[in-house]
Each structure stands twice: as C-alpha cells, then as structure tokens.
Design a protein around this motif. Structure first.
Motif, mmCIF file in Angstrom:
data_model
loop_
_atom_site.group_PDB
_atom_site.id
_atom_site.type_symbol
_atom_site.label_atom_id
_atom_site.label_comp_id
_atom_site.label_asym_id
_atom_site.label_seq_id
_atom_site.Cartn_x
_atom_site.Cartn_y
_atom_site.Cartn_z
ATOM 1 N N GLN A 126 -12.224 13.594 15.475
ATOM 2 C CA GLN A 126 -12.628 14.998 15.466
ATOM 3 C C GLN A 126 -12.231 15.679 16.779
ATOM 4 O OE1 GLN A 126 -13.866 16.936 12.944
ATOM 5 N NE2 GLN A 126 -13.431 18.564 14.436
ATOM 6 N N LEU A 127 -12.365 14.948 17.884
ATOM 7 C CA LEU A 127 -11.979 15.503 19.185
ATOM 8 C C LEU A 127 -10.504 15.884 19.186
ATOM 9 C CD1 LEU A 127 -12.682 16.188 22.135
ATOM 10 C CD2 LEU A 127 -12.233 13.789 22.701
ATOM 11 N N LYS A 129 -8.672 16.809 16.654
ATOM 12 C CA LYS A 129 -8.521 18.051 15.874
ATOM 13 C C LYS A 129 -8.939 19.263 16.701
ATOM 14 C CE LYS A 129 -9.320 15.784 11.465
ATOM 15 N NZ LYS A 129 -10.287 15.546 10.386
ATOM 16 N N ASP A 130 -9.992 19.112 17.506
ATOM 17 C CA ASP A 130 -10.463 20.218 18.341
ATOM 18 C C ASP A 130 -9.497 20.524 19.483
ATOM 19 O OD1 ASP A 130 -12.705 20.320 16.725
ATOM 20 O OD2 ASP A 130 -13.954 19.138 18.097
ATOM 21 N N LEU A 131 -8.807 19.499 19.990
ATOM 22 C CA LEU A 131 -7.904 19.681 21.127
ATOM 23 C C LEU A 131 -6.525 20.201 20.735
ATOM 24 C CD1 LEU A 131 -8.685 16.412 23.137
ATOM 25 C CD2 LEU A 131 -9.315 18.744 23.796
ATOM 26 N N ILE A 169 -16.822 18.063 27.314
ATOM 27 C CA ILE A 169 -17.367 17.843 25.970
ATOM 28 C C ILE A 169 -18.116 16.517 25.914
ATOM 29 C CG2 ILE A 169 -16.738 17.418 23.557
ATOM 30 C CD1 ILE A 169 -14.390 19.369 23.976
#
Length: 194
Positions: A126-127, A129-131, A169
């Motif tokens: 998920q990280l 995808k966020d980055l 984060i």
C-alpha cells in the motif's frame, strides 16, 4: 588549470568550466585526477560547472554527477573507473546497492544507486501505491513484501526525499501501534490466534 592543494595537503581539482563540452570535463578528470573514463554511450552537450575552491576527487565526482544528470547521463564509479551511461540505462548496470532507510544517512547527491529501505510498521504494498504519484515516472520503485522494504533506483537526492516521506508515515503508524501480550490459562494460543 594549475595544481592546487586541499587543506589536508592532498592534491585538489580546480573545476572551472563555462559553456564547455562535456568531453572536455571528462578529459580533465582523467588527466588531473587519474580517472579512467569509459564511455558506454556517446556524450554530447555543453556544461557550466565551477568551484572557486579546490575539490577533492569525491567532490569532483559529485559535481560531475550533477552535470551528467541534467544532461541525461550518469557516472558509475568503481575505484578509479568512471563509466558514463545513459541515465535510463544506469538502473540495469552495476550501480551501488545500499541498505538504509534513515534520510539523515542518505546524502543529497545525484549519484545513481539502488536503495533498499526497510519499513517497520506500514504494509509496503500500500505504501508503494501511495508513493508512486510522488516520484518521477523514470524512477524505479518496487515493494519487497518478504522484507517489508521499498526498493528504489534513482539519484540519492530523490531517494532522500522519499525516505523522509516514508519515515514520517512510518513514525505516524508507530504512534498508533500497540502490542499487548495476553497469557491464556485454558486455551491453546494457536487455536485462539486462528
């Protein structure tokens, strides 16, 4: 360029190039610093790079990396050898691999590296995808689920920025993460976990 000395007495390099062909800078680094220059690509372009103070070999290579980066090239250094490649191809070459997630230990230079950044509390898929929207499309970034790490190939300066984001984060997740141990008197822990 006359020979100059650094404060520690070692020979320094005087970088004074204004609108100079890139090949001229590479020739100077070969002659004055003893670097072996290997061209894996044809280089072209003019550069502006100068320092009023003498530079060490490492500082000169950092300056060269900045100049090359702006012109679409990268230098891969192995001891005295500087191999000049297209920036896009550098990702698949023998660039340094570094394990470090602390941004304070990642220098803000234009050296191309592959950085492995372990993450403590956040799930890396998920990280990632966020980055992705925060980095260049030319940046290579993957999530290693087994090691809960982000692997990124880019300049150290760009990696430093992403490492700062990951640290913020990840620390935020640490603040809300709580671990409790419950001792069971009458139940099997494996069955209860399921």
């Amino acid at each position: 360029n006359a020979p100059v000395l650094l404060p520690n007495g070692e020979p320094g390099l005087r970088m004074n190039f204004r609108n100079a062909p890139l090949e001229l800078v590479l020739n100077y680094l070969s002659e004055a610093a003893g670097f072996i220059i290997v061209l894996d690509t044809k280089v072209s372009g003019k550069i502006d790079a100068w320092s009023n103070q003498p530079l060490s070999k490492d500082e000169a290579v950092d300056l060269l990396n900045s100049v090359l980066n702006r012109n679409g090239y990268a230098a891969i250094r192995h001891d005295r050898t500087l191999t000049i490649v297209n920036k896009d191809e550098a990702k698949t070459k023998d660039i340094p691999v570094i394990l470090e997630s602390n941004p304070d230990k990642i220098p803000k230079t234009d050296e191309m590296v592959t950085q492995i950044m372990p993450v403590r509390f956040i799930e890396v898929t998920q990280l990632l995808k966020d980055l992705q929207p925060l980095v260049s499309t030319a940046t290579t970034m993957t999530a290693n689920e087994a090691g809960n790490s982000i692997i990124m190939t880019d300049t150290r300066a760009n990696i430093n920025r992403v490492a700062q984001i990951i640290k913020a984060i990840d620390q935020g997740a640490e603040d809300v993460t709580e671990v409790r141990v419950f001792h069971l008197d009458y139940a099997d822990p494996t069955e209860m976990a399921a």
